[in-house]
Design a protein around this motif. Structure first.
Motif, PDB file in Angstrom:
ATOM      1  N   LYS A 165       0.833  -1.208   0.000  1.00  0.00           N
ATOM      2  CA  LYS A 165       0.000   0.000   0.000  1.00  0.00           C
ATOM      3  C   LYS A 165       0.867   1.257   0.000  1.00  0.00           C
ATOM      4  O   LYS A 165       0.561   2.237  -0.696  1.00  0.00           O
ATOM      5  CB  LYS A 165      -0.909  -0.003   1.226  1.00  0.00           C
ATOM      6  CG  LYS A 165      -1.913   1.134   1.266  1.00  0.00           C
ATOM      7  CD  LYS A 165      -2.990   0.948   0.202  1.00  0.00           C
ATOM      8  CE  LYS A 165      -4.101   1.974   0.378  1.00  0.00           C
ATOM      9  NZ  LYS A 165      -5.194   1.752  -0.607  1.00  0.00           N
ATOM     10  N   ALA A 166       1.959   1.226   0.758  1.00  0.00           N
ATOM     11  CA  ALA A 166       2.883   2.366   0.729  1.00  0.00           C
ATOM     12  C   ALA A 166       3.481   2.537  -0.665  1.00  0.00           C
ATOM     13  O   ALA A 166       3.663   3.663  -1.146  1.00  0.00           O
ATOM     14  CB  ALA A 166       3.988   2.164   1.770  1.00  0.00           C
ATOM     15  N   LYS A 169       0.862   4.128  -2.901  1.00  0.00           N
ATOM     16  CA  LYS A 169       0.751   5.561  -2.614  1.00  0.00           C
ATOM     17  C   LYS A 169       1.945   6.332  -3.174  1.00  0.00           C
ATOM     18  O   LYS A 169       1.775   7.413  -3.755  1.00  0.00           O
ATOM     19  CB  LYS A 169       0.651   5.785  -1.106  1.00  0.00           C
ATOM     20  CG  LYS A 169      -0.645   5.306  -0.480  1.00  0.00           C
ATOM     21  CD  LYS A 169      -0.653   5.545   1.029  1.00  0.00           C
ATOM     22  CE  LYS A 169      -0.600   7.021   1.354  1.00  0.00           C
ATOM     23  NZ  LYS A 169      -0.650   7.267   2.825  1.00  0.00           N
ATOM     24  N   GLU A 226       6.190   7.939   0.593  1.00  0.00           N
ATOM     25  CA  GLU A 226       4.887   7.818   1.236  1.00  0.00           C
ATOM     26  C   GLU A 226       4.912   6.730   2.300  1.00  0.00           C
ATOM     27  O   GLU A 226       5.619   5.723   2.167  1.00  0.00           O
ATOM     28  CB  GLU A 226       3.799   7.480   0.203  1.00  0.00           C
ATOM     29  CG  GLU A 226       3.527   8.581  -0.806  1.00  0.00           C
ATOM     30  CD  GLU A 226       2.842   9.794  -0.186  1.00  0.00           C
ATOM     31  OE1 GLU A 226       2.085   9.610   0.791  1.00  0.00           O
ATOM     32  OE2 GLU A 226       3.067  10.910  -0.698  1.00  0.00           O
ATOM     33  N   TYR A 228       2.396   4.246   4.891  1.00  0.00           N
ATOM     34  CA  TYR A 228       1.056   3.712   5.155  1.00  0.00           C
ATOM     35  C   TYR A 228       1.064   2.947   6.470  1.00  0.00           C
ATOM     36  O   TYR A 228       1.967   2.149   6.729  1.00  0.00           O
ATOM     37  CB  TYR A 228       0.603   2.773   4.025  1.00  0.00           C
ATOM     38  CG  TYR A 228      -0.732   2.109   4.325  1.00  0.00           C
ATOM     39  CD1 TYR A 228      -1.911   2.836   4.268  1.00  0.00           C
ATOM     40  CD2 TYR A 228      -0.791   0.761   4.695  1.00  0.00           C
ATOM     41  CE1 TYR A 228      -3.130   2.238   4.562  1.00  0.00           C
ATOM     42  CE2 TYR A 228      -2.005   0.159   4.976  1.00  0.00           C
ATOM     43  CZ  TYR A 228      -3.171   0.906   4.918  1.00  0.00           C
ATOM     44  OH  TYR A 228      -4.365   0.318   5.212  1.00  0.00           O
ATOM     45  N   GLU A 338      -9.080  -1.345   1.271  1.00  0.00           N
ATOM     46  CA  GLU A 338      -7.946  -0.870   2.055  1.00  0.00           C
ATOM     47  C   GLU A 338      -6.621  -1.336   1.475  1.00  0.00           C
ATOM     48  O   GLU A 338      -5.583  -0.709   1.670  1.00  0.00           O
ATOM     49  CB  GLU A 338      -8.084  -1.342   3.504  1.00  0.00           C
ATOM     50  CG  GLU A 338      -7.175  -0.662   4.486  1.00  0.00           C
ATOM     51  CD  GLU A 338      -7.450   0.836   4.609  1.00  0.00           C
ATOM     52  OE1 GLU A 338      -6.472   1.583   4.747  1.00  0.00           O
ATOM     53  OE2 GLU A 338      -8.628   1.255   4.556  1.00  0.00           O
TER      54      GLU A 338
END
Length: 397
Positions: A165-166, A169, A226, A228, A338
Protein backbone atom coordinates in the motif's frame (compact mmCIF):
# COMPACT_ATOMS: atom_id res chain seq x y z
CA UNK A 1 -9.72 -27.43 16.75
CA UNK A 2 -12.63 -25.25 15.75
CA UNK A 3 -12.97 -26.82 12.30
CA UNK A 4 -13.22 -30.35 13.73
CA UNK A 5 -16.02 -29.11 15.98
CA UNK A 6 -17.81 -27.75 12.92
CA UNK A 7 -17.79 -31.24 11.44
CA UNK A 8 -19.20 -32.62 14.67
CA UNK A 9 -21.96 -30.03 14.72
CA UNK A 10 -22.80 -30.68 11.07
CA UNK A 11 -23.05 -34.39 11.83
CA UNK A 12 -25.40 -33.84 14.76
CA UNK A 13 -27.58 -31.60 12.61
CA UNK A 14 -27.56 -34.06 9.73
CA UNK A 15 -26.08 -31.40 7.44
CA UNK A 16 -23.43 -31.66 4.77
CA UNK A 17 -20.14 -30.36 6.18
CA UNK A 18 -19.61 -27.85 3.38
CA UNK A 19 -23.22 -26.63 3.51
CA UNK A 20 -22.87 -26.10 7.26
CA UNK A 21 -19.91 -23.80 6.70
CA UNK A 22 -21.59 -21.93 3.86
CA UNK A 23 -24.63 -21.31 6.06
CA UNK A 24 -22.58 -19.97 8.98
CA UNK A 25 -19.62 -18.20 7.37
CA UNK A 26 -18.84 -14.49 7.63
CA UNK A 27 -20.28 -12.11 5.07
CA UNK A 28 -20.09 -8.40 4.32
CA UNK A 29 -21.75 -6.67 7.25
CA UNK A 30 -20.91 -9.41 9.75
CA UNK A 31 -19.69 -8.37 13.18
CA UNK A 32 -16.74 -10.18 14.72
CA UNK A 33 -16.30 -11.19 18.35
CA UNK A 34 -14.31 -7.97 18.89
CA UNK A 35 -17.25 -5.88 17.70
CA UNK A 36 -15.62 -5.03 14.37
CA UNK A 37 -18.06 -4.75 11.49
CA UNK A 38 -16.64 -6.21 8.28
CA UNK A 39 -18.04 -3.74 5.78
CA UNK A 40 -16.59 -5.22 2.59
CA UNK A 41 -14.03 -7.58 1.12
CA UNK A 42 -15.23 -10.70 2.99
CA UNK A 43 -14.44 -13.58 0.62
CA UNK A 44 -14.85 -16.74 2.69
CA UNK A 45 -18.22 -17.57 1.11
CA UNK A 46 -16.66 -17.35 -2.35
CA UNK A 47 -13.81 -19.64 -1.25
CA UNK A 48 -16.19 -22.27 0.11
CA UNK A 49 -18.60 -21.93 -2.79
CA UNK A 50 -15.81 -22.48 -5.33
CA UNK A 51 -15.13 -25.86 -3.71
CA UNK A 52 -18.65 -27.25 -4.32
CA UNK A 53 -17.85 -29.29 -7.47
CA UNK A 54 -14.57 -30.53 -5.97
CA UNK A 55 -16.36 -31.54 -2.76
CA UNK A 56 -19.03 -33.49 -4.61
CA UNK A 57 -16.49 -35.27 -6.81
CA UNK A 58 -14.18 -36.11 -3.91
CA UNK A 59 -16.98 -37.57 -1.79
CA UNK A 60 -18.24 -39.66 -4.71
CA UNK A 61 -14.73 -40.98 -5.37
CA UNK A 62 -14.31 -41.89 -1.71
CA UNK A 63 -17.65 -43.68 -1.59
CA UNK A 64 -16.81 -45.71 -4.69
CA UNK A 65 -13.44 -46.74 -3.25
CA UNK A 66 -14.81 -47.54 0.20
CA UNK A 67 -17.56 -49.76 -1.18
CA UNK A 68 -14.92 -51.92 -2.86
CA UNK A 69 -12.31 -52.02 -0.07
CA UNK A 70 -12.28 -53.10 3.57
CA UNK A 71 -8.68 -52.78 4.78
CA UNK A 72 -8.20 -49.28 3.39
CA UNK A 73 -10.67 -46.41 3.49
CA UNK A 74 -10.68 -43.01 1.86
CA UNK A 75 -11.81 -39.82 3.51
CA UNK A 76 -12.54 -36.25 2.48
CA UNK A 77 -12.15 -33.34 4.86
CA UNK A 78 -12.79 -29.64 4.62
CA UNK A 79 -11.67 -26.67 6.69
CA UNK A 80 -11.72 -22.91 6.29
CA UNK A 81 -9.99 -19.87 7.77
CA UNK A 82 -9.92 -16.14 8.18
CA UNK A 83 -6.86 -14.33 9.42
CA UNK A 84 -5.83 -10.75 10.03
CA UNK A 85 -3.10 -9.11 7.96
CA UNK A 86 -0.53 -7.14 9.92
CA UNK A 87 0.21 -6.53 13.59
CA UNK A 88 -2.66 -6.86 16.02
CA UNK A 89 -3.97 -3.47 17.20
CA UNK A 90 -0.50 -1.96 16.97
CA UNK A 91 1.13 0.72 14.82
CA UNK A 92 2.37 -1.04 11.73
CA UNK A 93 3.78 1.49 9.24
CA UNK A 94 5.83 1.01 6.09
CA UNK A 95 7.51 3.73 4.07
CA UNK A 96 8.48 3.61 0.39
CA UNK A 97 10.66 6.05 -1.56
CA UNK A 98 10.75 6.09 -5.34
CA UNK A 99 12.64 8.44 -7.63
CA UNK A 100 13.55 8.99 -11.27
CA UNK A 101 17.19 9.57 -12.14
CA UNK A 102 18.51 11.85 -14.89
CA UNK A 103 19.36 8.67 -16.84
CA UNK A 104 15.69 7.68 -16.94
CA UNK A 105 15.78 4.90 -14.34
CA UNK A 106 13.10 4.42 -11.70
CA UNK A 107 14.81 3.69 -8.39
CA UNK A 108 12.63 1.95 -5.80
CA UNK A 109 13.81 2.11 -2.19
CA UNK A 110 11.94 -0.46 -0.14
CA UNK A 111 13.15 -2.06 3.05
CA UNK A 112 10.90 -5.12 3.03
CA UNK A 113 13.08 -8.19 3.45
CA UNK A 114 12.26 -10.88 0.91
CA UNK A 115 12.57 -14.24 2.69
CA UNK A 116 11.43 -16.19 -0.34
CA UNK A 117 7.81 -15.08 -0.51
CA UNK A 118 8.47 -12.70 -3.41
CA UNK A 119 8.01 -9.26 -1.83
CA UNK A 120 10.80 -7.76 -3.97
CA UNK A 121 8.77 -8.64 -7.04
CA UNK A 122 5.28 -7.88 -5.76
CA UNK A 123 6.04 -4.51 -4.17
CA UNK A 124 7.85 -3.40 -7.33
CA UNK A 125 4.90 -4.56 -9.43
CA UNK A 126 2.48 -2.55 -7.30
CA UNK A 127 4.59 0.60 -7.55
CA UNK A 128 5.03 0.14 -11.31
CA UNK A 129 1.28 -0.20 -11.84
CA UNK A 130 0.55 2.85 -9.68
CA UNK A 131 3.17 4.92 -11.52
CA UNK A 132 2.04 3.48 -14.86
CA UNK A 133 5.54 2.64 -16.02
CA UNK A 134 6.86 -0.80 -17.00
CA UNK A 135 8.49 -2.97 -14.35
CA UNK A 136 11.67 -3.38 -16.40
CA UNK A 137 12.41 0.31 -15.90
CA UNK A 138 12.73 -0.18 -12.14
CA UNK A 139 15.90 -0.71 -10.14
CA UNK A 140 15.52 -2.01 -6.61
CA UNK A 141 17.34 -0.67 -3.57
CA UNK A 142 16.18 -3.11 -0.94
CA UNK A 143 16.70 -4.16 2.69
CA UNK A 144 19.52 -1.74 3.47
CA UNK A 145 18.75 0.65 6.33
CA UNK A 146 21.39 3.09 5.08
CA UNK A 147 19.53 3.82 1.85
CA UNK A 148 15.93 2.61 2.30
CA UNK A 149 13.12 3.77 4.59
CA UNK A 150 11.72 1.39 7.18
CA UNK A 151 9.23 -1.09 5.74
CA UNK A 152 8.63 -2.95 8.98
CA UNK A 153 9.23 -6.59 9.69
CA UNK A 154 8.54 -9.45 7.32
CA UNK A 155 5.94 -11.18 9.47
CA UNK A 156 2.22 -11.11 10.22
CA UNK A 157 1.34 -11.55 6.52
CA UNK A 158 1.82 -7.80 6.17
CA UNK A 159 4.31 -7.00 3.42
CA UNK A 160 2.05 -7.25 0.37
CA UNK A 161 -0.71 -5.37 2.18
CA UNK A 162 1.15 -2.75 4.22
CA UNK A 163 4.36 -2.14 2.25
CA UNK A 164 2.45 -2.75 -0.97
CA UNK A 165 0.00 0.00 0.00
CA UNK A 166 2.88 2.37 0.73
CA UNK A 167 4.33 1.48 -2.69
CA UNK A 168 0.99 2.18 -4.35
CA UNK A 169 0.75 5.56 -2.61
CA UNK A 170 4.34 6.45 -3.53
CA UNK A 171 3.83 5.44 -7.16
CA UNK A 172 0.68 7.50 -7.44
CA UNK A 173 2.33 10.50 -5.74
CA UNK A 174 5.32 10.39 -8.12
CA UNK A 175 3.04 10.13 -11.12
CA UNK A 176 1.04 13.13 -9.91
CA UNK A 177 4.22 15.20 -9.51
CA UNK A 178 5.31 14.41 -13.06
CA UNK A 179 1.88 15.20 -14.51
CA UNK A 180 1.69 18.45 -12.57
CA UNK A 181 5.17 19.43 -13.81
CA UNK A 182 4.03 18.76 -17.37
CA UNK A 183 0.72 20.58 -16.77
CA UNK A 184 -1.40 17.71 -18.05
CA UNK A 185 -4.39 15.86 -16.63
CA UNK A 186 -4.41 12.51 -14.83
CA UNK A 187 -5.51 10.86 -18.08
CA UNK A 188 -2.10 11.41 -19.68
CA UNK A 189 0.23 8.46 -20.25
CA UNK A 190 3.92 8.26 -19.33
CA UNK A 191 6.75 6.61 -21.18
CA UNK A 192 10.46 6.54 -20.42
CA UNK A 193 12.62 6.97 -23.51
CA UNK A 194 16.24 6.95 -22.42
CA UNK A 195 16.99 10.07 -20.38
CA UNK A 196 13.57 11.54 -21.15
CA UNK A 197 9.92 11.18 -20.17
CA UNK A 198 7.43 11.23 -23.02
CA UNK A 199 3.95 12.37 -21.96
CA UNK A 200 0.95 11.90 -24.23
CA UNK A 201 -2.53 13.26 -23.76
CA UNK A 202 -4.86 12.87 -26.67
CA UNK A 203 -2.96 14.00 -29.76
CA UNK A 204 -0.56 16.18 -27.79
CA UNK A 205 2.92 14.91 -26.90
CA UNK A 206 5.45 16.48 -24.60
CA UNK A 207 9.02 15.37 -23.98
CA UNK A 208 10.82 16.18 -20.73
CA UNK A 209 14.61 16.08 -20.91
CA UNK A 210 15.57 14.66 -17.51
CA UNK A 211 19.25 15.49 -17.87
CA UNK A 212 18.38 19.16 -18.16
CA UNK A 213 16.60 19.27 -14.80
CA UNK A 214 18.06 19.85 -11.34
CA UNK A 215 18.56 16.84 -9.10
CA UNK A 216 17.93 16.61 -5.36
CA UNK A 217 20.33 15.45 -2.64
CA UNK A 218 19.77 11.81 -3.61
CA UNK A 219 20.34 12.47 -7.30
CA UNK A 220 16.71 12.33 -8.40
CA UNK A 221 14.87 14.61 -10.77
CA UNK A 222 11.47 13.56 -9.46
CA UNK A 223 10.82 11.70 -6.21
CA UNK A 224 8.08 10.73 -3.79
CA UNK A 225 8.06 9.15 -0.36
CA UNK A 226 4.89 7.82 1.24
CA UNK A 227 3.99 5.99 4.44
CA UNK A 228 1.06 3.71 5.15
CA UNK A 229 -0.12 2.50 8.55
CA UNK A 230 -3.26 0.30 8.66
CA UNK A 231 -6.17 1.92 10.51
CA UNK A 232 -6.71 -0.27 13.57
CA UNK A 233 -8.03 0.26 17.08
CA UNK A 234 -6.67 -1.36 20.25
CA UNK A 235 -8.82 -3.86 22.09
CA UNK A 236 -10.41 -2.47 25.24
CA UNK A 237 -10.80 -4.22 28.60
CA UNK A 238 -13.70 -6.21 27.18
CA UNK A 239 -11.79 -7.30 24.08
CA UNK A 240 -13.64 -4.94 21.77
CA UNK A 241 -11.93 -3.00 18.99
CA UNK A 242 -10.58 -3.20 15.46
CA UNK A 243 -7.46 -5.38 15.63
CA UNK A 244 -6.96 -5.60 11.85
CA UNK A 245 -7.80 -3.40 8.88
CA UNK A 246 -7.78 -6.29 6.38
CA UNK A 247 -8.44 -10.02 6.66
CA UNK A 248 -7.68 -12.86 4.27
CA UNK A 249 -9.92 -15.89 3.79
CA UNK A 250 -9.50 -19.45 2.58
CA UNK A 251 -10.83 -23.01 2.48
CA UNK A 252 -9.24 -26.35 1.65
CA UNK A 253 -10.32 -29.90 0.85
CA UNK A 254 -8.07 -32.80 1.81
CA UNK A 255 -8.45 -36.22 0.18
CA UNK A 256 -6.59 -39.16 1.70
CA UNK A 257 -6.47 -42.89 2.23
CA UNK A 258 -6.01 -44.63 5.58
CA UNK A 259 -4.73 -48.16 6.04
CA UNK A 260 -6.94 -49.39 8.87
CA UNK A 261 -4.49 -52.11 9.93
CA UNK A 262 -1.37 -49.96 9.95
CA UNK A 263 -2.85 -46.54 10.70
CA UNK A 264 -0.85 -44.96 7.91
CA UNK A 265 -2.16 -42.01 5.91
CA UNK A 266 -1.62 -41.45 2.19
CA UNK A 267 -2.52 -37.98 0.98
CA UNK A 268 -4.17 -38.04 -2.43
CA UNK A 269 -4.96 -34.41 -3.20
CA UNK A 270 -5.50 -31.02 -1.61
CA UNK A 271 -7.69 -28.41 -3.23
CA UNK A 272 -7.11 -24.91 -1.88
CA UNK A 273 -9.25 -21.83 -2.50
CA UNK A 274 -7.81 -18.61 -1.06
CA UNK A 275 -9.13 -15.08 -1.31
CA UNK A 276 -6.16 -12.78 -1.91
CA UNK A 277 -8.22 -9.73 -2.87
CA UNK A 278 -6.12 -9.20 -5.99
CA UNK A 279 -3.49 -11.66 -7.18
CA UNK A 280 -0.67 -9.20 -7.89
CA UNK A 281 1.52 -12.09 -9.04
CA UNK A 282 -0.52 -15.31 -9.48
CA UNK A 283 2.55 -17.56 -9.71
CA UNK A 284 3.86 -16.31 -6.37
CA UNK A 285 0.39 -16.76 -4.86
CA UNK A 286 0.41 -20.40 -5.96
CA UNK A 287 3.89 -20.82 -4.48
CA UNK A 288 2.74 -19.45 -1.12
CA UNK A 289 -0.27 -21.78 -1.18
CA UNK A 290 1.95 -24.78 -1.81
CA UNK A 291 4.43 -23.78 0.89
CA UNK A 292 1.73 -23.23 3.49
CA UNK A 293 0.12 -26.56 2.71
CA UNK A 294 3.47 -28.34 3.07
CA UNK A 295 3.81 -26.81 6.53
CA UNK A 296 0.26 -27.86 7.38
CA UNK A 297 1.03 -31.43 6.34
CA UNK A 298 3.98 -31.43 8.72
CA UNK A 299 1.77 -30.20 11.56
CA UNK A 300 -0.96 -32.72 10.83
CA UNK A 301 1.04 -35.88 10.20
CA UNK A 302 4.74 -35.61 11.01
CA UNK A 303 6.19 -32.88 13.20
CA UNK A 304 6.44 -33.53 16.93
CA UNK A 305 8.92 -32.25 19.45
CA UNK A 306 9.88 -34.89 22.01
CA UNK A 307 12.52 -33.59 24.45
CA UNK A 308 15.69 -35.60 24.22
CA UNK A 309 14.61 -37.38 21.04
CA UNK A 310 13.56 -35.05 18.23
CA UNK A 311 16.18 -32.37 18.74
CA UNK A 312 17.66 -32.38 15.22
CA UNK A 313 16.44 -32.59 11.64
CA UNK A 314 17.37 -36.26 11.46
CA UNK A 315 14.84 -37.28 14.11
CA UNK A 316 12.40 -34.37 13.84
CA UNK A 317 10.46 -35.20 10.69
CA UNK A 318 9.45 -32.47 8.27
CA UNK A 319 7.73 -32.97 4.90
CA UNK A 320 9.69 -33.42 1.70
CA UNK A 321 8.26 -33.02 -1.77
CA UNK A 322 7.48 -36.73 -1.67
CA UNK A 323 5.02 -36.11 1.16
CA UNK A 324 3.11 -33.38 -0.67
CA UNK A 325 0.23 -34.59 -2.87
CA UNK A 326 -1.03 -32.82 -6.00
CA UNK A 327 -2.37 -29.38 -5.07
CA UNK A 328 -5.05 -27.57 -7.00
CA UNK A 329 -5.08 -23.80 -6.51
CA UNK A 330 -8.21 -21.72 -6.79
CA UNK A 331 -7.43 -18.00 -6.61
CA UNK A 332 -10.37 -15.99 -5.32
CA UNK A 333 -10.28 -12.22 -5.76
CA UNK A 334 -12.72 -10.32 -3.55
CA UNK A 335 -11.00 -6.92 -3.35
CA UNK A 336 -10.64 -5.06 -0.09
CA UNK A 337 -10.65 -1.28 -0.61
CA UNK A 338 -7.95 -0.87 2.06
CA UNK A 339 -5.38 -3.06 0.26
CA UNK A 340 -3.17 -2.07 -2.70
CA UNK A 341 -5.33 -2.60 -5.79
CA UNK A 342 -7.59 -4.57 -3.41
CA UNK A 343 -4.88 -7.09 -2.39
CA UNK A 344 -4.76 -8.93 0.94
CA UNK A 345 -1.99 -10.82 2.69
CA UNK A 346 -1.58 -14.57 2.32
CA UNK A 347 1.60 -15.69 4.11
CA UNK A 348 0.27 -17.40 7.24
CA UNK A 349 -3.31 -17.93 6.09
CA UNK A 350 -2.64 -21.05 4.03
CA UNK A 351 -1.26 -23.02 6.98
CA UNK A 352 -4.47 -22.68 9.02
CA UNK A 353 -6.97 -24.98 7.21
CA UNK A 354 -4.58 -27.77 6.17
CA UNK A 355 -4.21 -29.71 9.41
CA UNK A 356 -7.91 -29.63 10.37
CA UNK A 357 -8.91 -30.60 6.82
CA UNK A 358 -6.61 -33.62 7.09
CA UNK A 359 -7.94 -34.54 10.56
CA UNK A 360 -11.51 -34.21 9.30
CA UNK A 361 -10.65 -36.45 6.36
CA UNK A 362 -9.15 -39.06 8.70
CA UNK A 363 -12.38 -39.02 10.72
CA UNK A 364 -14.41 -39.37 7.55
CA UNK A 365 -12.33 -42.39 6.52
CA UNK A 366 -12.11 -44.14 9.89
CA UNK A 367 -14.86 -42.79 12.10
CA UNK A 368 -12.34 -41.59 14.70
CA UNK A 369 -11.15 -38.08 15.49
CA UNK A 370 -7.50 -37.65 16.34
CA UNK A 371 -7.31 -34.94 19.00
CA UNK A 372 -3.52 -34.69 19.28
CA UNK A 373 -1.24 -33.84 16.38
CA UNK A 374 0.64 -35.17 14.61
CA UNK A 375 -1.78 -37.93 13.64
CA UNK A 376 0.88 -40.63 13.63
CA UNK A 377 0.10 -44.22 12.59
CA UNK A 378 0.33 -45.28 16.25
CA UNK A 379 -2.26 -42.70 17.32
CA UNK A 380 -4.59 -43.50 14.45
CA UNK A 381 -4.32 -47.25 15.05
CA UNK A 382 -4.90 -46.81 18.80
CA UNK A 383 -8.02 -44.73 18.14
CA UNK A 384 -9.35 -47.33 15.70
CA UNK A 385 -8.69 -50.14 18.21
CA UNK A 386 -10.45 -48.17 20.94
CA UNK A 387 -13.45 -47.59 18.69
CA UNK A 388 -13.56 -51.27 17.69
CA UNK A 389 -13.22 -52.29 21.33
CA UNK A 390 -16.14 -50.10 22.34
CA UNK A 391 -18.20 -51.57 19.51
CA UNK A 392 -17.29 -55.11 20.62
CA UNK A 393 -18.38 -54.38 24.19
CA UNK A 394 -21.63 -52.90 22.98
CA UNK A 395 -22.24 -55.92 20.74
CA UNK A 396 -21.75 -58.31 23.69
CA UNK A 397 -24.30 -56.50 25.84
Amino acid sequence: MQETLYDELAGKLGMDRLDFRLKNCLRNGSETVTGQRLESGVGIFECLDSLRPHWARAKADADTFNNANTSKKRGVGIASCWYGCGNTSLPNPSTIRVGISPEGEVILHQGAVDIGQGSNTVIAQICADALDLPLEKFKLRSADTAISPDAGKTSASRQTFVTGKAAEKAGRALREKILRFANVSENASLQLDGPAIVIREGEATRRIDLAALDVDADGYVFRAEETYDPPTLPLDAKGQGKPYAVYGYGAQIAELEVDLKLGTVKLLKITAAHDVGKAINPLLVEGQIEGGIAQGIGMALMEEYIPGRTENLHDYLIPTIGDVPPIEHILIEVPDPEGPFGAKGLGEHVLIPTAPAILNAIRHATGVLITKVPATPARIRAAIREKDGIRDKEARR
